[in-house]
Design an enzyme around this catalytic site. Structure first.
Site, PDB file in Angstrom:
ATOM      1  CD  GLU A 283      -2.414   2.441  -3.397  1.00  0.00           C
ATOM      2  OE1 GLU A 283      -3.441   3.121  -3.539  1.00  0.00           O
ATOM      3  OE2 GLU A 283      -1.871   2.280  -2.289  1.00  0.00           O
TER       4      GLU A 283
ATOM      5  CG  ASP B  74      -1.737   1.235   1.382  1.00  0.00           C
ATOM      6  OD1 ASP B  74      -2.672   1.396   0.586  1.00  0.00           O
ATOM      7  OD2 ASP B  74      -1.452   2.052   2.277  1.00  0.00           O
TER       8      ASP B  74
END
Length: 645
Positions: free
Chosen positions: A377, A324
């Site tokens: 990401e 993330d």
């Protein structure tokens, strides 16, 4: 379970002696590797280790003056078990004969200012269910049954395999009628047959690491080594992953090394100083998310993080990690105004220590666990995200293609009458599609915070919205790159996602939503059985435009191919009217089977199609040696696959 709050002094102050040699659970080599930041199995030596003589507790707290372990076995009286500091390692350790599996505990530390604070164990493998916050001694007894899956996985290259991923938020997928959460076992009973029926190859679980606030969706972690106790004990998560593997479904875990929660009983100022967080507030505080940023320049902190990555892959048999917020880690000025950040030693804005950590993490997990996948990401144009670390890249296998996502959703949201003026939003991604190994993400972030559901982004009346949704998904699945779809989009969830309630499963009682569901099932089957759609995702020879410029008709047509596989042709019509007699260039003459038509009656479409196949004849068109005159349904995508004679 109620645990004591922070106090200014313990019941009885006992000054521990300094140990001259490590405990049996923590050897000299372990301490050396931890100091160097190279202990790849940190969870086996720190935290609570169950042995024949009791439980050995070990914690890194270099700036504490005293450390005790306090737990339910002692009435939470920490003075009964002072911990010994192991030389200059900063590690404190003690053996507690009375502690056992299931015991609740915390560490009590005396800080430099004399204040005593209680902290959960950073290495705890089990934690209390929020809002309680004690750690729990755990020793897994689970016996795995996924040997065949693991044996096959180590010989695979995920970037060259089919990957249709279902992104899942555990707490809001399904709930009991009472509103209670499914536990790990119930989730396995429901999720495994559901994904098997739909044909998804992977499931991506939003963070399963312990987090106190459900509204953070798991992205503000407090216990990095403990699965979320809301769903049961750690072996329950192993049951879920094992069952998914036995069904042939891979498991990717969301992982959050970029920032951590501010709860005072967790990692924040753990020993009274910024230990895990960067002490420089310009580097240690995340303004946008209100959380602490790890000190990537400290060996022990980097070790904590990449050992954590190894832990989830090895101990829980996860098939990959989706990392993330990588962009927030890479740039010193991320989310900061002028004057709120300082350049690196070269005068640039790159966070060199974070780059080193990501390279170190990727190199380590790929060395230890062949066949797994790491996914970034990363929302910027940082070069070499999926390039090997040996070539100076970050070493990820895949990167989320945020540009494709923004462009394609922007196009799809426009009324068909205006789409001709924005045709390039759907073709631009092919300019850079092979510069990285990409995932096409329609994630939870796109259906929350006022953005509306994927269905409600589409223009027109209800029929048109559903048709647009089906056409969009089939265009996406044929586009180069792996696929990721957030839960609920597979049946046309009407309302925006909210973590506090389950999906609108009642919609499947309506034929039009059941039709979207059926189309996704058929699409996944056609995708996984057509190697041309995935085997050459990262190479430009796996894609060729037939006509990229048919803006007047809102039509896109292209070929997907791979060695030894029949070609697949995708024709997407984002106009509200059908096109009959459209002459389409094709790579060979012969029969082309219509393997997917999103306008099919079976999906509550209008039923316009090509009666199952078209016949191409010799004659150049669109730069191809053959052609066929086809019918393209309104707001629909059609896939044709060459039938071998």
């Amino acid at each position: 379970m109620t645990t004591p709050t922070t106090s200014t002094s313990p019941t009885t102050s006992t000054t521990p002696t300094t140990s001259t040699s490590p405990t049996d659970a923590l050897g000299a080599l372990d301490i050396h590797l931890i100091h160097e930041g190279r202990h790849e199995e940190l969870w086996r030596v720190l935290g609570a280790q169950v042995g024949e003589d009791g439980v050995t507790f070990s914690v890194w707290a270099p700036n504490a003056l005293e450390v005790q372990v306090t737990g339910d076995w002692s009435g939470w009286d920490g003075s009964k078990h002072p911990m010994a500091r192991i030389e200059e390692s900063g590690i404190w350790s003690v053996v507690v004969p009375e502690a056992q599996v299931g015991s609740h505990y915390k560490y009590r530390l005396r800080c430099a200012d004399g204040a005593w604070v209680d902290r959960a164990d950073p290495m705890a493998r089990y934690a209390e269910k929020p809002p309680s916050s004690a750690s729990i001694v755990w020793d897994s007894t689970y016996e795995w049954n996924d040997e065949e899956w693991l044996a096959q996985r180590q010989h695979k290259s995920p970037v060259d395999e089919p990957m249709a991923t279902y992104e899942l938020h555990l707490a809001s997928w399904r709930k009991h009628y009472s509103g209670d959460l499914y536990d790990w076992h119930e989730m396995a009973d429901s999720l495994v047959p559901y994904l098997t029926d739909l044909g998804f190859t992977h499931v991506e679980l939003m963070p399963v690491m312990q987090h106190p606030f459900g509204g953070s969706w798991g992205y503000h972690v407090t216990s990095y080594f403990a699965p979320d106790a809301r769903f049961g004990d750690p072996d329950g998560l192993k049951v879920l992953i094992d069952r998914l593997h036995q069904a042939g479904i891979g498991v990717i875990l969301d992982w959050v090394p970029g920032h951590f929660a501010t709860d005072e009983w967790a990692l924040a100022r753990f020993d009274g100083t910024p230990l895990y967080e960067d002490p420089n507030p310009q580097r240690g505080w995340h303004k946008e998310w209100g959380s602490h940023i790890f000190n990537f320049g400290r060996n022990e902190v980097r070790n904590f993080l990449y050992a954590n990555a190894v832990y989830w892959l090895e101990e829980f048999h996860a098939d990959g990690l989706r990392v993330d917020g990588v962009a927030s880690m890479l740039y010193l000025d991320y989310g900061r105004e002028h004057g709120e950040w300082a350049p690196n030693k070269h005068g640039g804005r790159e966070n060199l220590e974070a780059v080193q950590f990501l390279q170190e993490m990727n190199a380590t997990v790929h060395k230890r666990v062949p066949g797994i996948v790491t996914v970034a990401e990363e929302s910027t144009a940082w070069p070499g995200v999926t390039a090997p670390t040996s070539q100076g890249g970050l070493g990820f296998d895949l990167k989320w293609n945020m540009g494709w996502m923004h462009d394609s959703l922007g196009y799809a949201a426009k009324d068909p009458v205006y789409r001709a003026h924005h045709h390039g939003q759907m073709t631009f991604s092919l300019v850079y599609a092979f510069t990285e190994n990409y995932v096409l993400p329609i994630s939870h972030d796109e259906v929350v915070h006022g953005k509306g559901s994927l269905l409600r982004k589409m223009p027109g009346d209800r029929w048109q919205q559903l048709a647009n949704l089906r056409a969009y998904l089939a265009f996406m699945w044929a586009h180069p790159g792996k696929q990721l779809l957030f839960m609920g989009c597979e049946f046309g969830q009407e309302s925006e996602w909210a973590e506090s309630r389950e999906l609108d499963w009642w919609l499947l009682e309506h034929p039009e939503h059941a039709g979207v569901h059926a189309m996704v099932r058929d699409m996944n089957h056609a995708y996984t059985t057509s190697g041309a759609l995935w085997a050459r995702d990262r190479a430009d020879d796996g894609f060729q435009w037939i006509d990229a410029n048919d803006a007047g008709r809102n039509v896109f047509s292209f070929i997907r191919r791979a060695p030894g596989e029949p070609d697949v042709v995708c024709v997407a019509n984002f106009a509200a009217t059908p096109h009959e007699g459209l002459r389409l260039g094709l790579p060979t003459a012969g029969t082309w089977e219509e393997v997917l038509n999103t306008d099919s009656d079976a999906y509550t479409g209008s039923g316009v199609g090509n009666l199952g196949s078209v016949t191409a004849v010799e004659g150049a068109h669109h730069g191809q040696p053959a052609h066929a005159d086809i019918v393209v349904p309104p707001l629909a995508t059609v896939w044709f696959r060459r039938v071998e004679e």
